[in-house]
Design a protein around this motif. Structure first.
Motif, PDB file in Angstrom:
ATOM      1  N   GLY A 235       0.837  -1.204   0.000  1.00 23.12           N
ATOM      2  CA  GLY A 235       0.000   0.000   0.000  1.00 23.12           C
ATOM      3  C   GLY A 235       0.866   1.246   0.000  1.00 23.12           C
ATOM      4  O   GLY A 235       1.423   1.615   1.027  1.00 23.12           O
ATOM      5  N   GLY A 236       0.977   1.878  -1.133  1.00 23.19           N
ATOM      6  CA  GLY A 236       1.808   3.076  -1.248  1.00 23.19           C
ATOM      7  C   GLY A 236       0.977   4.335  -1.158  1.00 23.19           C
ATOM      8  O   GLY A 236      -0.204   4.301  -0.815  1.00 23.19           O
ATOM      9  N   THR A 237       1.609   5.458  -1.459  1.00 22.83           N
ATOM     10  CA  THR A 237       0.914   6.737  -1.347  1.00 22.83           C
ATOM     11  C   THR A 237      -0.115   6.907  -2.456  1.00 22.83           C
ATOM     12  O   THR A 237      -1.122   7.577  -2.282  1.00 22.83           O
TER      13      THR A 237
ATOM     14  N   SER B  61      -3.926   3.816   0.472  1.00 23.27           N
ATOM     15  CA  SER B  61      -4.346   3.233   1.748  1.00 23.27           C
ATOM     16  C   SER B  61      -3.462   3.705   2.904  1.00 23.27           C
ATOM     17  O   SER B  61      -3.335   3.034   3.915  1.00 23.27           O
ATOM     18  N   ASN B  62      -2.843   4.883   2.712  1.00 27.97           N
ATOM     19  CA  ASN B  62      -2.044   5.469   3.790  1.00 27.97           C
ATOM     20  C   ASN B  62      -3.003   6.171   4.763  1.00 27.97           C
ATOM     21  O   ASN B  62      -3.652   7.151   4.389  1.00 27.97           O
ATOM     22  N   HIS B  63      -3.082   5.659   5.984  1.00 29.99           N
ATOM     23  CA  HIS B  63      -4.058   6.214   6.933  1.00 29.99           C
ATOM     24  C   HIS B  63      -3.774   7.683   7.250  1.00 29.99           C
ATOM     25  O   HIS B  63      -4.682   8.446   7.541  1.00 29.99           O
TER      26      HIS B  63
ATOM     27  N   LEU C  72       0.691  -7.261   5.235  1.00 34.80           N
ATOM     28  CA  LEU C  72       0.275  -5.930   4.793  1.00 34.80           C
ATOM     29  C   LEU C  72       1.484  -5.012   4.922  1.00 34.80           C
ATOM     30  O   LEU C  72       1.937  -4.734   6.034  1.00 34.80           O
ATOM     31  N   ALA C  73       1.983  -4.554   3.792  1.00 28.51           N
ATOM     32  CA  ALA C  73       3.113  -3.623   3.825  1.00 28.51           C
ATOM     33  C   ALA C  73       2.585  -2.281   3.350  1.00 28.51           C
ATOM     34  O   ALA C  73       2.359  -2.074   2.157  1.00 28.51           O
ATOM     35  N   VAL C  74       2.318  -1.402   4.304  1.00 29.86           N
ATOM     36  CA  VAL C  74       1.636  -0.154   3.960  1.00 29.86           C
ATOM     37  C   VAL C  74       2.435   1.078   4.383  1.00 29.86           C
ATOM     38  O   VAL C  74       3.026   1.107   5.460  1.00 29.86           O
ATOM     39  N   SER C  75       2.417   2.080   3.526  1.00 31.85           N
ATOM     40  CA  SER C  75       3.087   3.331   3.875  1.00 31.85           C
ATOM     41  C   SER C  75       2.314   3.975   5.024  1.00 31.85           C
ATOM     42  O   SER C  75       1.113   3.736   5.184  1.00 31.85           O
ATOM     43  N   GLY C  76       2.997   4.745   5.820  1.00 30.15           N
ATOM     44  CA  GLY C  76       2.345   5.368   6.961  1.00 30.15           C
ATOM     45  C   GLY C  76       2.493   4.545   8.234  1.00 30.15           C
ATOM     46  O   GLY C  76       2.041   4.961   9.295  1.00 30.15           O
ATOM     47  N   VAL C  77       3.106   3.345   8.127  1.00 31.52           N
ATOM     48  CA  VAL C  77       3.392   2.571   9.339  1.00 31.52           C
ATOM     49  C   VAL C  77       4.785   2.983   9.814  1.00 31.52           C
ATOM     50  O   VAL C  77       5.802   2.538   9.307  1.00 31.52           O
TER      51      VAL C  77
END
Lengths: 354, 354
Positions: B31-33, B65-67, B102-107
């Motif tokens: 999940g990137g920007t 999907s960056n929270h 889940l590898a998401v930006s914003g973590v």
């Protein structure tokens, strides 16, 4: 400020009789990125010089009225409300208004100016003189008491340099927002300080006392938490509020903080120099005198590390004729004086024509 | 992607029989920007080595999907939908899932990780291996085929450097967003190009071909209009999309554009160097070998002015053991391999315990 339904803003005009002996008035409005101020002052006889300390009948304050930040409709509502409030407080109403100057940030293009003029025209009777300017112009006028000549440097949350020649040419530099590199602004200084904290933390930059000072100020425990903090609320003013922390660190000798402030001085001075050069404000020999009006929190001379003083020093090296002025009245008063100046000129031109 | 009411996302599980012969699966999500990709692949026998070109059963794509950018609820919905879509497309369902990464930006913080793990736990049965990482970790794994060792440099809209030692220590640099100085990113390069156009226009900077190239690309007629353009939509990806224009100008010899690109090379290399140094990735003699995975549009080697190649040159000067790798699979596949690696290790550990 409470919310009004369409038209309600001006209801007070029917409910409140105009005070006995009330005379014609001018409205001056200064709409910056963080707040909007409107003042109402009595008209000044054409034969009198513009006063040094003009008499203000009433003053009203509201939030941001930059259409770029809050949108067209909200900006317009804020502007209309704050004008109504100033009139109401001064026991006056629209029928007494002779001239209005709206000096608002976000007016960067003739189309912005025209759009605001169009809806102002719907609010005021047709004989009222209406003028729309960038808020920097009111700040200049607050230092020159209504005369459009010289250069103003504003450095608060944002920054802009704006200048006028006596024959009406104008030029500006910076004032384009953070994406477009207003690095000398309060936002710019604080964003660079935050960056320095991140870089010290991840090994890209030198250690700095900014880390402990900023974390303490924001009640955070680790630089990692700054990422969430900046995302949580992207308002520039919130970030710019860290400037005093940067100045304090620089004052106790922190090298990183000092470099940030010196870079900001260079940036701010370069905006003024660009305007002075384009307008030839200092004449052909480069030594002519011109007013340099200094406005905004970043330039305030209340610290050992005086950013404003450093900026002036840097400008005077190239342009010794710059005469630094710190205004004695607020920009909204500058806007009102400007409105009256424009209106007088137009009226006199009308007299000569007829 | 269509909007679902609560719970509806998984309705397909009741309506569609699982394909005959369908076996257990792994989900990998990146999940990137700008976008989110989820892939579904069959489990790999513990006895087999991780494959060079893993077999992908299905792939689904969604938006950001960056929270931090879209908020918690929207981020969660996007992540859940894209996982459901990947499972549905592969003719599988949640009962077949063995592991999810889940590898998401914003973590950026253990609390971010825990929050996402908590709601993932509500979606999947308790025996499923669940792993949450920063998206940079999946990008590293896409170059090392699931092994967490070395350093990855991502430079797309944003930028981050992320590294792991073989014994599990980790470090990161940059990746803090534009306010916090990710100047080597696509956004950073483009924002500096826009700033250069403004500075050339108002007299603070040198003339540059960036002016005509950028105005033509954006269908604008004057640099003044850039102010409204940047305010109109603050999305970083929209600004970062100007990178190819900057590269083209640099290729034809524009000095301002060249300086921006060289500065960005320095920034990107300094992120990697900070990580390598903190983790001692190149051993005590500074010559040890480690994988350097290069990911993202800014680093793609399809131009005469090859930013990625320049960054590697700059890193190799200090760390000659860096082995540059351009991944052959996408980060979502890296995430799935990572999920399987983690899951295998945990299962084996479980076996030894019992």
């Amino acid at each position: 400020m409470k919310r009004y339904r369409n038209g309600e803003i001006w209801d007070f005009e029917h409910q409140m009789p105009v005070a006995l002996g009330a005379s014609d008035v001018i409205l001056g409005l200064d709409g910056g990125t963080t707040s909007t101020v409107c003042i109402c002052m009595p008209v000044i006889p054409f034969s009198d010089p513009l006063p040094d300390r003009p008499h203000v009948l009433a003053r009203a304050v509201a939030g941001c009225s930059n259409h770029n930040s809050v949108g067209e409709a909200a900006a317009r509502e804020t502007l209309e409300q704050v004008m109504a409030e100033a009139l109401m407080k001064s026991g006056s109403n629209r029928s007494a208004v002779r001239a209005v100057c709206l000096a608002v940030s976000g007016v960067n293009h003739p189309t912005d100016q025209q759009r605001i003029l169009d809806w102002l025209r719907d609010i005021f009777p047709s004989h009222v003189g209406l003028y729309v300017q960038n808020d920097a112009v009111a700040a200049l006028a607050s230092g020159t008491m209504g005369k459009l000549h010289g250069c103003v440097l504003i450095a608060g949350t944002g920054t802009i340099a704006y200048g006028f020649t006596e024959d009406g040419r104008e030029a500006r530099a910076a004032g384009a927002g953070p994406v477009l590199g207003d690095w000398g602004s309060g936002y710019g200084i604080a964003a660079q300080a935050l960056t320095a904290v991140i870089k010290a933390h991840d090994g890209r930059g030198s250690d700095t006392t900014l880390t402990s000072s900023i974390l303490r100020t924001l009640h955070l425990s680790s630089p990692d938490e700054l990422i969430g903090w900046t995302y949580a609320d992207p308002s520039w003013a919130r970030i710019a509020a860290l400037v005093p922390v940067v100045v304090s660190c620089a004052e106790v000798g922190d090298e990183v903080a000092n470099k940030i402030l010196y870079d900001s001085v260079e940036e701010l001075a370069s905006s003024v120099k660009a305007v002075v050069q384009r307008l030839d404000l200092c004449g052909e020999d480069g030594k002519g005198s011109f007013p340099l009006v200094m406005v905004g929190g970043v330039l305030e001379a209340n610290k050992r590390w005086d950013i404003g003083k450093e900026v002036v020093k840097c400008i005077i090296k190239d342009y010794p004729g710059a005469v630094a002025i710190r205004p004695k009245v607020e920009p909204a008063v500058g806007a009102a004086l400007l409105a009256w100046n424009f209106f007088m000129k137009e009226s006199l031109r009308g007299c000569f024509k007829s």
